[in-house]
Write a protein that holds these residues in place. Structure first.
Motif, PDB file in Angstrom:
ATOM      1  N   GLN A  90       0.875  -1.181   0.000  1.00  0.00           N
ATOM      2  CA  GLN A  90       0.000   0.000   0.000  1.00  0.00           C
ATOM      3  C   GLN A  90       0.911   1.229   0.000  1.00  0.00           C
ATOM      4  OE1 GLN A  90      -3.791   0.126   2.164  1.00  0.00           O
ATOM      5  NE2 GLN A  90      -3.038   1.981   3.162  1.00  0.00           N
ATOM      6  N   THR A  91       1.094   1.802  -1.174  1.00  0.00           N
ATOM      7  CA  THR A  91       2.064   2.880  -1.358  1.00  0.00           C
ATOM      8  C   THR A  91       1.375   4.202  -1.661  1.00  0.00           C
ATOM      9  OG1 THR A  91       2.247   2.247  -3.695  1.00  0.00           O
ATOM     10  CG2 THR A  91       3.888   1.351  -2.192  1.00  0.00           C
ATOM     11  N   ARG A 146      10.989   4.279  -3.796  1.00  0.00           N
ATOM     12  CA  ARG A 146      10.052   3.809  -2.775  1.00  0.00           C
ATOM     13  C   ARG A 146       9.693   2.338  -3.001  1.00  0.00           C
ATOM     14  NH1 ARG A 146       9.999   4.613   2.122  1.00  0.00           N
ATOM     15  NH2 ARG A 146       7.993   4.684   3.202  1.00  0.00           N
ATOM     16  N   HIS A 147       9.539   1.969  -4.262  1.00  0.00           N
ATOM     17  CA  HIS A 147       9.257   0.570  -4.587  1.00  0.00           C
ATOM     18  C   HIS A 147      10.402  -0.331  -4.135  1.00  0.00           C
ATOM     19  CE1 HIS A 147       5.849   2.011  -6.797  1.00  0.00           C
ATOM     20  NE2 HIS A 147       5.642   0.886  -7.436  1.00  0.00           N
ATOM     21  N   LEU A 148      11.621   0.122  -4.332  1.00  0.00           N
ATOM     22  CA  LEU A 148      12.773  -0.677  -3.914  1.00  0.00           C
ATOM     23  C   LEU A 148      12.756  -0.923  -2.405  1.00  0.00           C
ATOM     24  CD1 LEU A 148      15.548   1.008  -6.088  1.00  0.00           C
ATOM     25  CD2 LEU A 148      14.605  -1.292  -6.409  1.00  0.00           C
ATOM     26  N   VAL A 195       2.715  -7.319  -4.776  1.00  0.00           N
ATOM     27  CA  VAL A 195       1.851  -6.641  -5.737  1.00  0.00           C
ATOM     28  C   VAL A 195       1.665  -5.190  -5.317  1.00  0.00           C
ATOM     29  CG1 VAL A 195      -0.415  -6.630  -6.849  1.00  0.00           C
ATOM     30  CG2 VAL A 195       0.666  -8.812  -6.232  1.00  0.00           C
ATOM     31  N   PHE A 196       1.941  -4.266  -6.242  1.00  0.00           N
ATOM     32  CA  PHE A 196       1.752  -2.833  -6.011  1.00  0.00           C
ATOM     33  C   PHE A 196       0.415  -2.374  -6.587  1.00  0.00           C
ATOM     34  CE2 PHE A 196       6.311  -3.315  -5.532  1.00  0.00           C
ATOM     35  CZ  PHE A 196       6.652  -2.387  -4.565  1.00  0.00           C
ATOM     36  N   PRO A 197      -0.073  -1.187  -6.194  1.00  0.00           N
ATOM     37  CA  PRO A 197      -1.355  -0.684  -6.709  1.00  0.00           C
ATOM     38  C   PRO A 197      -1.322  -0.346  -8.207  1.00  0.00           C
ATOM     39  CG  PRO A 197      -0.741   0.424  -4.660  1.00  0.00           C
ATOM     40  CD  PRO A 197       0.466  -0.347  -5.114  1.00  0.00           C
ATOM     41  N   VAL A 214      -5.541   4.717   5.538  1.00  0.00           N
ATOM     42  CA  VAL A 214      -4.622   5.183   4.507  1.00  0.00           C
ATOM     43  C   VAL A 214      -3.203   5.196   5.067  1.00  0.00           C
ATOM     44  CG1 VAL A 214      -6.373   6.528   3.297  1.00  0.00           C
ATOM     45  CG2 VAL A 214      -5.086   7.585   5.163  1.00  0.00           C
ATOM     46  N   GLY A 215      -2.270   5.673   4.245  1.00  0.00           N
ATOM     47  CA  GLY A 215      -0.866   5.650   4.627  1.00  0.00           C
ATOM     48  C   GLY A 215      -0.182   4.429   4.040  1.00  0.00           C
TER      49      GLY A 215
END
Length: 249
Positions: free
Chosen positions: A10-11, A24-26, A41-43, A228-229
């Motif tokens: 949750q990014t 940030r993904h890293l 899995v990312f959004p 959220v967050g």
């Protein structure tokens, strides 16, 4: 049955700032690996944010060099990551909403959103979907947001042998209850583990609800981010039993 760990990131995406979002993904990939995850899995459109007006300029071919740090990280961590990006099959092709599968073995696969939300056709064309993933004895079907609102989508996945349904989404507060009821219903109806990765903050003018979640194959909610967050949602299978956990990021 071997142990298996799946995760949803949750990014919060910085609009249009692909280099910053990659960093940030890293960090999320590293954290997921520390939790023992084999899949993260990312959004939807996580690397750009849900920004249709920027898609034409930011769209890449799936093998673009700018994704190299993510592909190398996935290989180094032995972690398969599914990241969201506007894509073109070729440099002069129309733009699709892509979920790029960066394999733990260095491979690259593409899932392209099959069903568009009303209005998305201004910036995108519908894609062909993509192949399911195979991990730990499970077949994992991917979905991107509006895909799951069509009951035919998870039904086709099940008919093809899927046992896990992983959805990369942007769900706002107003649509959250309805959308989650639909996902939970698929889990119960089809006997699927359902994993949903939502944005953790606003994107493209939409106030995302956060609350990424995972449901067991009987429809039971295993875990959900409380709001959220940024957070990491982890689903673990041990001795054939799934359990969920939220890791605050």
């Amino acid at each position: 049955m071997t142990a298996l760990t799946l995760a949803a990131a949750q990014t919060i995406s910085i609009p249009g700032n692909v280099p910053a979002n990659i960093q940030r993904h890293l960090a999320f990939m590293q954290a997921a690996a520390q939790q023992g995850a084999q899949l993260l899995v990312f959004p939807e459109l996580s690397l750009t944010g849900y920004e249709p007006s920027l898609a034409e300029r930011l769209a890449i071919t799936p093998d673009a060099v700018q994704l190299r740090p993510l592909r190398e990280k996935a290989r180094d961590l032995r972690l398969t990551a599914v990241v969201g990006m506007p894509i073109r099959p070729s440099p002069d092709a129309d733009v699709m909403i892509g979920a790029l599968v960066l394999g733990a073995d260095g491979s690259l696969a593409v899932y392209a959103k099959q069903h568009l939300h009303p209005g998305e056709e201004v910036a995108f064309v519908a894609g062909p979907g993509g192949e399911a993933l195979k991990l730990g004895g499970e077949q994992i079907a991917l979905a991107v947001c509006a895909d799951f609102t069509h009951a035919s989508h998870p039904r086709a996945a099940v008919h093809a042998g899927a046992s896990v349904y992983a959805a990369a989404v942007l769900i706002s507060e107003g649509g959250y209850a309805k959308d989650c009821a639909q996902l939970q219903g698929y889990a119960a109806e089809h006997g699927l583990l359902v994993l949903m990765a939502n944005h953790g903050g606003p994107s493209g003018g939409w106030a995302s609800a956060g609350r990424s979640a995972v449901w067991a194959a009987n429809g039971q909610l295993l875990a959900a981010v409380p709001g959220v967050g940024e957070a990491l949602l982890v689903a673990r299978r041990d001795n054939g039993v799934w359990a969920g956990q939220v890791v605050v990021f």
